[in-house]
Design a protein around this motif. Structure first.
Motif: not given
Length: 524
Positions: A131-148
Motif C-alpha cells: 500500500r502506498l505510504v503517503h508523504l506528510p507534506f505536499d509538493v509543487f514541482v516546476r522545472k526540476g525544482r520542488a517546494w513544500v
C-alpha cells in the motif's frame, strides 16, 4: 495442490458418485481453488528471466507493427538501441512492480502520452499488495525544482514555501528526473508530466514505488528566508477504517432509484461543466474539464444564455481537460469558430487495418469491436493509411459548419495548462485556427499542437506478467498552421505559479484573464 484429495477417492477406496453430484463437487472444488489462488496471489512474486523476456519481445513486436508514432520523435536506430539495452537488462527475476519500473524509461522514449503501463488485474485486486505510504507534506514541482506547499506532518517547523533540496540524501532533481521517467508524455514538452507529478501525486508515488521510502524522511530544505536546514518528519498515520454499521440499508423504491441516478448524473456533469456569470454581467466563465458524449444540450443552453444576457467576454477554462468525444468537440467548436472550420485534418495509421493483427488474443476485444464500429476502410497516401469515420459516427474530419444560432462573437479568452491533453489540446489547436483572435492564457498544453495518438487506444495484456500496455493504433492530426512539432499550444500570456500561490489556492490564470478584460474595457 497439497492438502486436496481427488474428488471420488477416499483412503484408497474407489466409489461411484452420481453425475450431478460429481458436477456439483467439481464446481465447489474449482471455486475453492480460485478463492485460494486469489487469496494467495503474491504481488512480490518474481517473474523468471524467460517470462520477462517473452513478455518484452511480444510488447516490442506489437509496438513495432502497430504504434503510429514509435519513431516520430525518437529515430529508429535510437529506439532500437533502447529496446536492446532494456532487453539485456532483464537478466534476473523481477516482481511486477520492478518490471514496470524497468520498462517505463523505454516507454517514455516513444514520447506518446497515450502509451502507458498498468498493473495486472490480479495485482490491483490483491488484498496483500503493498500500500502506498503517503508523504506528510505536499509538493509543487516546476522545472526540476520542488517546494513544500502543505505540511501535514507533526513538525510545524517545516515552513510552507520551503524548497526541497534532497530527501533521504537523494537530490530532489534526481527524484524529479525519475518521476519524469515513470509517466509518458507527448513530444518534448514536460507540462503533462509535471501536471501528473503535482495534481495526481506521482511525486509521492515515486518516493514509495521506486525508492521504497516508508518514512521517516530526512529533508534538506531551503526555507523561505534563505536558511538551509535539515529535519526529519514522520510518515502520515494510516487513516482509520470507517466503522461498519450493523443496520441493513433500506431498499430504495423505483422512483427513489431514478431520482438518485438523475442526481448522480447532474453532480457528475457539474463536476466538469459549469457556466457562471460574473458580477459585471458582461463576463462569463465556462469551465469545460471534459468533453463527454451527450453534452450537446448543455452547450445549446449555455450559448443561448450568453446570447440572452448579452455577454461580451467569455473565459473558457479548459485546464485539466484530458479530452473526450470528437463529436462533442465539433459541437463546441461550432459555437466559437468564425466560419466553417476543421477540427481534425486527418486520422492516419501505419497499417491498412489495425484491427486485423497477430496479437488479437492479447488485445482488449471490446476495444477492437469499437474500432471496427468507428472507422471505415483506409486508403494509402504515401507511407500512411488515411481513415474516415463511419457514417453512423458522423462527419468528423474536414470542414465543419458553424452553429446556426447563438454563436459567440465577443472576446474569447482560453485558459490552458499541462492538463490540457489529448483531444483537449486538439480542441485548443483547432480553435486557434478557427478563431485567430482568441487569447490563450496559462501554460503550454500537455498535448502537442500538431496532434496525438488516438482514435483507438488499445490495451495489450502481456501473457506472463499480465501487465497491460496501453497504446494508440492511430494518430490524429490537427489543422494547426506552423506548429512547433513536439510542443503544445503556447499561451499568448504565459502565467507561472509560485509555491505561495499554490499553497493559498490562488487562480492566477483567471486573474490574468480578468485583468486583460479590464484593460480592454478601459480602452473603449
Amino acid at each position: 495442490m497439497p492438502g486436496l484429495k481427488p474428488v471420488g477417492c477416499s483412503a484408497g477406496k474407489v466409489f461411484v458418485v452420481k453425475p450431478y453430484v460429481y458436477l456439483l463437487l467439481c464446481l465447489l472444488a474449482s471455486n475453492q481453488l480460485a478463492a485460494q489462488f486469489l487469496k494467495g496471489y503474491n504481488p512480490n512474486r518474481k517473474l523468471s528471466v524467460k517470462d520477462l523476456r517473452a513478455d518484452f519481445r511480444l510488447m516490442r513486436a506489437a509496438l513495432e507493427e502497430l504504434h503510429p508514432s514509435l519513431y516520430w520523435y525518437t529515430p529508429r536506430d535510437s529506439m532500437n538501441a533502447a529496446f536492446n539495452q532494456t532487453l539485456a537488462s532483464l537478466n534476473q527475476p523481477l516482481t511486477e512492480q520492478e518490471f514496470i519500473n524497468r520498462l517505463y524509461p523505454l516507454i517514455c522514449r516513444i514520447r506518446c502520452g497515450h502509451t502507458q503501463l498498468e498493473h495486472s488485474e490480479d495485482y490491483k485486486s490483491a488484498g496483500n499488495r503493498p500500500r502506498l505510504v503517503h508523504l506528510p507534506f505536499d509538493v509543487f514541482v516546476r522545472k526540476g525544482r520542488a517546494w513544500v506547499v502543505a505540511n501535514t506532518s507533526t513538525d510545524s517547523t517545516l515552513a510552507i514555501g520551503s524548497e526541497l533540496l534532497s530527501i533521504n540524501g537523494v537530490p530532489i532533481a534526481e527524484i524529479i528526473r525519475t518521476g519524469l521517467n515513470t509517466w509518458n508524455g507527448d513530444g518534448y514538452n514536460q507540462t503533462w508530466k509535471e501536471f501528473f507529478l503535482n495534481e495526481y501525486d506521482v511525486f509521492e508515488d515515486v518516493c514509495w514505488w521506486v525508492y521504497r521510502w516508508p518514512g521517516p524522511y530526512t529533508l534538506s530544505v531551503l526555507t523561505p528566508n534563505g536558511t538551509r536546514r535539515t529535519l526529519t518528519v514522520a510518515a502520515k498515520p494510516k487513516p482509520e477504517e470507517p466503522k461498519k454499521t450493523d443496520e441493513p440499508a433500506r431498499k430504495l423504491t423505483d422512483e427513489e432509484e431514478k431520482a438518485l441516478a438523475r442526481e448522480k448524473e447532474e453532480a457528475h456533469k457539474r463536476s466538469y461543466l459549469n457556466l457562471r456569470l460574473l458580477n459585471d454581467s458582461l463576463t462569463a466563465v465556462l469551465t469545460v474539464n471534459a468533453l463527454e458524449y451527450n453534452d450537446e444540450e448543455y452547450y445549446r443552453e449555455a450559448f443561448r444564455t450568453l446570447t440572452r444576457k448579452g455577454v461580451r467576454h467569455l473565459i473558457l477554462d479548459i485546464r485539466r481537460n484530458h479530452g473526450g468525444d470528437v463529436r462533442i468537440i465539433n459541437n463546441l467548436l461550432s459555437y466559437l469558430a468564425d466560419t466553417s472550420y476543421v477540427f481534425l485534418q486527418r486520422v492516419i495509421a501505419k497499417v491498412p487495418n489495425p484491427g486485423k493483427n497477430r496479437f488479437k488474443d492479447q488485445f482488449d476485444s471490446d476495444l477492437t469491436r469499437s474500432y471496427f464500429a468507428t472507422f471505415g476502410p483506409s486508403r494509402r497516401i504515401g507511407q500512411w493509411y488515411y481513415f474516415d469515420f463511419r457514417k453512423e459516427v458522423g462527419r468528423i474530419t474536414g470542414y465543419q459548419r458553424v452553429a446556426r444560432h447563438d454563436r459567440f462573437r465577443g472576446n474569447l479568452y482560453v485558459l490552458i495548462d499541462g492538463g490540457t491533453f489529448s483531444n483537449g489540446a486538439n480542441f485548443a489547436a483547432a480553435l486557434r485556427v478557427a478563431r485567430p483572435r482568441t487569447v490563450f492564457i496559462g501554460r503550454e498544453t500537455g498535448g502537442t499542437e500538431l496532434g496525438c495518438g488516438g482514435g483507438t487506444n488499445q490495451k495489450l495484456t502481456l501473457p506472463n506478467s499480465n501487465i497491460v500496455l496501453q497504446f494508440p493504433w492511430m494518430r490524429l492530426v490537427t489543422p494547426s498552421r506552423n506548429p512547433v512539432d513536439g510542443h503544445g499550444v503556447m499561451p499568448d500570456f504565459p502565467v507561472e505559479y509560485t509555491p505561495d500561490a499554490i499553497a493559498h489556492r490562488e487562480d492566477l490564470d483567471l486573474e490574468k484573464a480578468l485583468s486583460l478584460i479590464k484593460r480592454e474595457t478601459s480602452l473603449r
